[in-house]
Design a protein around this motif. Structure first.
Motif, PDB file in Angstrom:
ATOM      1  N   PHE A 148       0.545  -1.483   0.278  1.00  0.00           N
ATOM      2  CA  PHE A 148      -0.038  -0.201  -0.086  1.00  0.00           C
ATOM      3  C   PHE A 148       0.636   1.354  -0.188  1.00  0.00           C
ATOM      4  O   PHE A 148       0.618   2.594  -0.435  1.00  0.00           O
ATOM      5  CB  PHE A 148      -1.099  -0.164   1.157  1.00  0.00           C
ATOM      6  CG  PHE A 148      -1.488   0.909   1.503  1.00  0.00           C
ATOM      7  CD1 PHE A 148      -3.005   1.173   0.610  1.00  0.00           C
ATOM      8  CD2 PHE A 148      -1.390   2.011   2.517  1.00  0.00           C
ATOM      9  CE1 PHE A 148      -3.270   2.440   0.874  1.00  0.00           C
ATOM     10  CE2 PHE A 148      -2.466   3.192   2.620  1.00  0.00           C
ATOM     11  CZ  PHE A 148      -3.569   3.315   1.971  1.00  0.00           C
ATOM     12  N   PHE A 149       1.930   0.827   0.364  1.00  0.00           N
ATOM     13  CA  PHE A 149       3.412   2.621   0.721  1.00  0.00           C
ATOM     14  C   PHE A 149       3.076   2.799  -0.494  1.00  0.00           C
ATOM     15  O   PHE A 149       3.456   2.201  -1.534  1.00  0.00           O
ATOM     16  CB  PHE A 149       4.352   1.739   1.106  1.00  0.00           C
ATOM     17  CG  PHE A 149       3.955   1.323   3.162  1.00  0.00           C
ATOM     18  CD1 PHE A 149       2.566   2.266   3.117  1.00  0.00           C
ATOM     19  CD2 PHE A 149       4.980   0.688   3.554  1.00  0.00           C
ATOM     20  CE1 PHE A 149       2.341   1.517   4.965  1.00  0.00           C
ATOM     21  CE2 PHE A 149       5.185  -0.137   5.267  1.00  0.00           C
ATOM     22  CZ  PHE A 149       3.282   0.887   5.378  1.00  0.00           C
ATOM     23  N   ARG A 150       3.879   4.019  -0.797  1.00  0.00           N
ATOM     24  CA  ARG A 150       3.611   4.417  -1.963  1.00  0.00           C
ATOM     25  C   ARG A 150       4.839   5.837  -2.296  1.00  0.00           C
ATOM     26  O   ARG A 150       5.357   6.283  -0.708  1.00  0.00           O
ATOM     27  CB  ARG A 150       2.193   5.900  -2.717  1.00  0.00           C
ATOM     28  CG  ARG A 150       1.425   4.719  -2.889  1.00  0.00           C
ATOM     29  CD  ARG A 150      -0.366   6.365  -3.203  1.00  0.00           C
ATOM     30  NE  ARG A 150      -1.016   5.421  -3.626  1.00  0.00           N
ATOM     31  CZ  ARG A 150      -2.118   5.752  -3.825  1.00  0.00           C
ATOM     32  NH1 ARG A 150      -2.084   7.148  -3.598  1.00  0.00           N
ATOM     33  NH2 ARG A 150      -2.911   4.886  -4.419  1.00  0.00           N
ATOM     34  N   PRO A 151       5.438   6.324  -3.242  1.00  0.00           N
ATOM     35  CA  PRO A 151       6.757   7.451  -3.111  1.00  0.00           C
ATOM     36  C   PRO A 151       6.288   8.241  -1.895  1.00  0.00           C
ATOM     37  O   PRO A 151       5.296   8.334  -2.456  1.00  0.00           O
ATOM     38  CB  PRO A 151       6.967   7.256  -3.790  1.00  0.00           C
ATOM     39  CG  PRO A 151       6.718   5.981  -4.921  1.00  0.00           C
ATOM     40  CD  PRO A 151       5.935   5.857  -4.371  1.00  0.00           C
ATOM     41  N   LYS A 152       6.712   9.145  -1.285  1.00  0.00           N
ATOM     42  CA  LYS A 152       6.714  10.482  -0.986  1.00  0.00           C
ATOM     43  C   LYS A 152       5.501   9.946   0.280  1.00  0.00           C
ATOM     44  O   LYS A 152       4.796  10.851   0.778  1.00  0.00           O
ATOM     45  CB  LYS A 152       6.137  11.182  -1.932  1.00  0.00           C
ATOM     46  CG  LYS A 152       7.737  11.844  -2.719  1.00  0.00           C
ATOM     47  CD  LYS A 152       8.750  12.467  -2.318  1.00  0.00           C
ATOM     48  CE  LYS A 152       8.128  13.482  -1.591  1.00  0.00           C
ATOM     49  NZ  LYS A 152       9.461  14.502  -1.689  1.00  0.00           N
ATOM     50  N   VAL A 176       9.904  -4.416   6.431  1.00  0.00           N
ATOM     51  CA  VAL A 176       8.965  -3.949   4.919  1.00  0.00           C
ATOM     52  C   VAL A 176      10.215  -3.148   4.089  1.00  0.00           C
ATOM     53  O   VAL A 176      10.477  -1.954   4.404  1.00  0.00           O
ATOM     54  CB  VAL A 176       7.617  -3.751   5.293  1.00  0.00           C
ATOM     55  CG1 VAL A 176       6.871  -3.048   4.021  1.00  0.00           C
ATOM     56  CG2 VAL A 176       6.954  -4.734   6.154  1.00  0.00           C
ATOM     57  N   PRO A 177      10.092  -3.961   2.896  1.00  0.00           N
ATOM     58  CA  PRO A 177      10.900  -2.857   1.992  1.00  0.00           C
ATOM     59  C   PRO A 177      10.042  -0.877   1.591  1.00  0.00           C
ATOM     60  O   PRO A 177       8.700  -1.260   1.204  1.00  0.00           O
ATOM     61  CB  PRO A 177      11.442  -3.454   0.784  1.00  0.00           C
ATOM     62  CG  PRO A 177      10.473  -5.430   0.852  1.00  0.00           C
ATOM     63  CD  PRO A 177       9.747  -5.071   2.228  1.00  0.00           C
ATOM     64  N   PHE A 178      10.800   0.141   1.627  1.00  0.00           N
ATOM     65  CA  PHE A 178       9.834   0.973   1.628  1.00  0.00           C
ATOM     66  C   PHE A 178      10.098   1.855   0.041  1.00  0.00           C
ATOM     67  O   PHE A 178      11.230   1.625  -0.651  1.00  0.00           O
ATOM     68  CB  PHE A 178      10.161   2.451   2.681  1.00  0.00           C
ATOM     69  CG  PHE A 178       9.548   2.031   4.178  1.00  0.00           C
ATOM     70  CD1 PHE A 178       8.686   0.869   4.267  1.00  0.00           C
ATOM     71  CD2 PHE A 178       9.652   3.155   5.038  1.00  0.00           C
ATOM     72  CE1 PHE A 178       8.348   0.631   5.738  1.00  0.00           C
ATOM     73  CE2 PHE A 178       8.603   3.092   6.321  1.00  0.00           C
ATOM     74  CZ  PHE A 178       8.554   1.773   6.061  1.00  0.00           C
ATOM     75  N   PRO A 179       9.060   2.380  -0.533  1.00  0.00           N
ATOM     76  CA  PRO A 179       9.713   3.040  -1.543  1.00  0.00           C
ATOM     77  C   PRO A 179      10.562   3.766  -1.566  1.00  0.00           C
ATOM     78  O   PRO A 179      10.012   4.856  -0.631  1.00  0.00           O
ATOM     79  CB  PRO A 179       7.327   3.444  -2.293  1.00  0.00           C
ATOM     80  CG  PRO A 179       6.835   2.666  -1.030  1.00  0.00           C
ATOM     81  CD  PRO A 179       7.847   2.411  -0.064  1.00  0.00           C
ATOM     82  N   THR A 180      10.703   4.206  -2.728  1.00  0.00           N
ATOM     83  CA  THR A 180      11.760   5.404  -3.039  1.00  0.00           C
ATOM     84  C   THR A 180      11.302   6.852  -2.371  1.00  0.00           C
ATOM     85  O   THR A 180      10.019   6.902  -3.223  1.00  0.00           O
ATOM     86  CB  THR A 180      12.599   5.692  -4.557  1.00  0.00           C
ATOM     87  OG1 THR A 180      13.162   4.463  -5.263  1.00  0.00           O
ATOM     88  CG2 THR A 180      13.163   6.763  -4.530  1.00  0.00           C
ATOM     89  N   GLY A 181      11.655   7.715  -1.396  1.00  0.00           N
ATOM     90  CA  GLY A 181      11.470   8.785  -1.043  1.00  0.00           C
ATOM     91  C   GLY A 181      10.752   8.864   0.027  1.00  0.00           C
ATOM     92  O   GLY A 181      10.203   9.461   0.569  1.00  0.00           O
ATOM     93  N   ALA A 182      10.199   7.835   0.696  1.00  0.00           N
ATOM     94  CA  ALA A 182       9.321   7.536   1.935  1.00  0.00           C
ATOM     95  C   ALA A 182      10.400   7.060   3.077  1.00  0.00           C
ATOM     96  O   ALA A 182      11.168   7.248   2.594  1.00  0.00           O
ATOM     97  CB  ALA A 182       8.951   5.892   1.790  1.00  0.00           C
ATOM     98  N   VAL A 183       9.360   8.206   4.099  1.00  0.00           N
ATOM     99  CA  VAL A 183      10.387   8.369   5.306  1.00  0.00           C
ATOM    100  C   VAL A 183       9.857   7.923   5.850  1.00  0.00           C
ATOM    101  O   VAL A 183       8.401   7.382   6.354  1.00  0.00           O
ATOM    102  CB  VAL A 183      10.367  10.150   5.739  1.00  0.00           C
ATOM    103  CG1 VAL A 183      10.993  10.627   6.698  1.00  0.00           C
ATOM    104  CG2 VAL A 183      11.017  10.539   4.997  1.00  0.00           C
ATOM    105  N   LYS A 189       3.395  13.442   0.383  1.00  0.00           N
ATOM    106  CA  LYS A 189       1.839  13.111  -0.277  1.00  0.00           C
ATOM    107  C   LYS A 189       0.743  12.241   0.777  1.00  0.00           C
ATOM    108  O   LYS A 189      -0.279  12.691   0.819  1.00  0.00           O
ATOM    109  CB  LYS A 189       1.603  11.879  -1.823  1.00  0.00           C
ATOM    110  CG  LYS A 189       2.454  11.895  -2.465  1.00  0.00           C
ATOM    111  CD  LYS A 189       2.222  13.468  -3.256  1.00  0.00           C
ATOM    112  CE  LYS A 189       2.702  13.854  -4.207  1.00  0.00           C
ATOM    113  NZ  LYS A 189       2.405  15.651  -4.981  1.00  0.00           N
ATOM    114  N   ARG A 190       0.901  11.361   1.717  1.00  0.00           N
ATOM    115  CA  ARG A 190       0.328  11.307   2.998  1.00  0.00           C
ATOM    116  C   ARG A 190       1.326  10.803   4.547  1.00  0.00           C
ATOM    117  O   ARG A 190       2.300  10.393   3.912  1.00  0.00           O
ATOM    118  CB  ARG A 190      -0.332   9.453   2.268  1.00  0.00           C
ATOM    119  CG  ARG A 190      -0.787   9.675   0.990  1.00  0.00           C
ATOM    120  CD  ARG A 190      -1.838   8.490   0.732  1.00  0.00           C
ATOM    121  NE  ARG A 190      -0.688   7.057   0.577  1.00  0.00           N
ATOM    122  CZ  ARG A 190      -0.469   6.124   0.076  1.00  0.00           C
ATOM    123  NH1 ARG A 190      -2.130   5.551   0.092  1.00  0.00           N
ATOM    124  NH2 ARG A 190       0.373   4.940   0.210  1.00  0.00           N
TER     125      ARG A 190
END
Length: 611
Positions: A411-415, A432-439, A469-470
């Motif tokens: 469900f996770f997205r960049p940013k 859990v691997p996070f998308p590029t740009g997620a914090v 974004k979220r």
């Protein structure tokens, strides 16, 4: 005097010279030109540093100062429900606004003491937070009447003295002649050293006029310069060790790489050298987790076996920004001896058994990258495990911990800003691997339960400024009860976080540490889906709540574009087994339980169980 003592003294001299660079006089004479109030000066300094939000609770000793805040067009007052939550919010704000600082304002005594836990946590985890305290007037502090909010015994300095235990620098303003210099000094320390500072502002002094000329000289937020000779020698030693390792070197990144602003430098080091890179739990998202040379999270003995083998078999480990706490190291089970380790910190460098005080990583890393770039062809051949966590196949509809975390990972997205509460959530989301740009935002070292609610408020406000974004929060039913009021401030502020509330009937991490069936680990069960409406939202319009009890229900919700759009604040109550926990938490709890030795202290019979 020993060589180490001389080096430390030189490092201290360099730091003092750096502080002096902030207080340089402008061209204008201090006795001429525009005058400003001390309170105005302080607010303007914060605005210059990019602070747009100030957190706190009004009280009679800070109200006059708050007029300056409210009247400034570039800074907003975010009134909180209590001072503890305000401190948590300032912490979360500072973590997302990397390179900046968070600010919390409280009143004398009753207010500032309520915020102390939050300030101590920021100190523990290297987070730059300025704590402003409105205090009685300078004459009252001198004459010591029995004022409200005092201890009634004339000790007006008691709170100031207590605060000094939890900050890197403190100032109690006493004169308009020194006020500006003291303000600049503590703010400089806050940012450069990435730790909290304390500033006491008396009611009358906030309204004293002072020259504004110092505002023309920006505060120097760069770290002190490294001694060039020592730095050159250290670089030579590092290069020799990497050559001796036949380039079989890995990079291990931790929290202080984020706190002390070297994420870009680390990314450049990895890109230009090709060395494999891993992170500690507190360093999660300090490096792009989708990058092909990123291998995952190293947590000592509780690491994934392949990650553990790759890190511990490396001939040399380049450790950047380490914070070696128990939960961050698998209860101190790092198996990377000093003889195979180079450690880079904000204010020192260690090369095997030698320490170089004052050699900071911010200035060292670009030079190290240039020296190591020729090793790229050999380093790029070192295999790196793919960091992934597939959703397991389970033949039931129960929302298990093993299934939940990889599923929400989809469900996770960049940013995205992803906030995880200490315990089940932080251990579950770790792999859990996070998308590029997620914090990733968490408090693994200090571990104050409920911290994430206030931190989510601050993080979300910073995220709006920076274009994230979220904001997504994972928190347990036990933790949220400590700080739940701040959801109302999110609603009032127009924020739209997604809150996944894990309803597992109490303190699951505590159950695994000790007392699986003890009633002290139980809590009252609230009507969670009515919470947002109670705290100021309007269900179906400004907020939306869901109750989810099966895998199918959760997957349907996660796949719903309207839910994912996060156009209103949303709360998802997840019904979960109180005895279920992420595997990493179980392993950590087992290690911690042995350290705490609860069982050894109690008779065998009639004392319940410890896990």
């Amino acid at each position: 005097m020993s060589t180490a003592a001389v080096a430390q003294l030189q490092a201290d001299v360099n730091r003092l010279q750096h502080e002096l660079s902030t207080v340089k006089l402008g061209e204008q004479s201090p006795h001429h030109g525009e005058q400003v109030y001390v309170g105005e000066y302080l607010v303007e300094r914060l605005v210059q540093l990019g602070v747009t939000k100030m957190f706190g609770v009004p009280g009679d000793f800070n109200l006059g100062f708050l007029d300056f805040v409210e009247d400034h067009p570039k800074i907003d007052w975010v009134g909180n429900c209590n001072e503890l939550n305000a401190g948590y919010a300032a912490d979360g704000y500072a973590r997302v606004k990397e390179g900046g600082l968070g600010v919390v304002t409280t009143t004398f005594g009753v207010g500032e003491l309520s915020a102390t836990n939050a300030i101590a946590g920021a100190f523990s985890e290297h987070v730059p937070v300025l704590h402003i305290v409105g205090a009685p007037s300078t004459s009252q502090q001198k004459n010591k009447p029995m004022l409200h909010h005092t201890l009634g015994d004339g000790r007006y300095d008691a709170y100031y003295r207590a605060a000094q235990q939890f900050v890197i620098s403190a100032a109690s303003l006493e004169s308009k002649d020194t006020a500006a210099a003291e303000i600049d000094r503590v703010i400089t320390e806050c940012i450069v050293r990435a730790r909290p500072v304390y500033l006491m502002v008396p009611t009358d002094l906030a309204y004293e006029k002072i020259p504004s000329y110092r505002l023309k000289t920006p505060i120097n937020t760069e770290p002190p310069a490294n001694d060039p000779d020592v730095e050159a020698f250290a670089l030579d030693e590092i290069v020799k060790l990497i050559e001796q390792s036949k380039h079989e070197t890995i990079i291990l990144v931790d929290a202080c790489a984020v706190r002390h602003g070297v994420k870009k430098e680390v990314a450049e080091l990895v890109r230009r050298t090709g060395f494999p890179v891993y992170s500690a739990p507190m360093g999660k998202t300090s490096f792009d987790e989708q990058y092909e040379r990123y291998g995952g999270i190293y947590v000592g003995s509780i690491s994934h076996p392949e990650i553990k083998e790759k890190v511990e078999s490396a001939k040399l480990i380049l450790s950047i920004g380490a914070l070696k706490s128990d939960f961050n190291t698998g209860n101190f089970t790092y198996h990377i001896p000093i003889s195979r380790t180079i450690e880079l910190h904000s204010d020192s460098l260690s090369v095997q058994f030698a320490t170089f005080p004052g050699i900071g990583m911010k200035r060292l890393l670009p030079k190290l990258t240039a020296r190591l770039q020729p090793f790229e062809p050999a380093a790029a051949r070192i295999p790196v495990p793919k960091f992934e966590l597939p959703v397991p196949t389970e033949q039931n509809e129960i929302i298990s911990q093993a299934w939940l975390w990889p599923r929400v990972g989809q469900f996770f997205r960049p940013k995205d800003i992803i906030v995880a509460e200490t315990g089940t959530s932080s251990f579950g989301v770790m792999e859990v691997p996070f998308p590029t740009g997620a914090v990733f935002v968490s408090q693994i070292l200090w571990g104050s339960i409920g911290w994430t609610v206030g931190a989510t408020l601050g993080a979300a406000l910073a995220g709006v400024e920076l274009g994230y974004k979220r904001t997504i929060l994972f928190i347990g039913d036990g933790s949220i009860q400590l700080t739940v009021q701040e959801l109302s401030v999110m609603i009032r502020s127009g924020l739209k976080p997604i809150i996944f509330l894990l309803n597992n009937n109490g303190y699951t991490i505590e159950r695994y540490l000790h007392g699986m069936t003890r009633k002290y680990n139980d809590i009252a069960d609230w009507k969670w889906t009515k919470l947002l409406d109670t705290l100021g939202g309007e269900e179906g319009k400004t907020c939306q709540s869901y109750r989810v009890g099966t895998k199918s229900e959760l997957s349907k919700l996660l796949d719903d574009p309207a839910f994912a759009a996060a156009d209103k604040i949303q709360l998802v109550e997840l019904l979960m087994d109180p005895r279920d926990a992420p595997s990493a938490l179980k392993r950590q709890a087992e290690l911690s339980g042995k350290t705490n030795r609860y069982v050894a202290e109690l008779p065998d019979a009639g004392r319940g169980e410890a896990v």
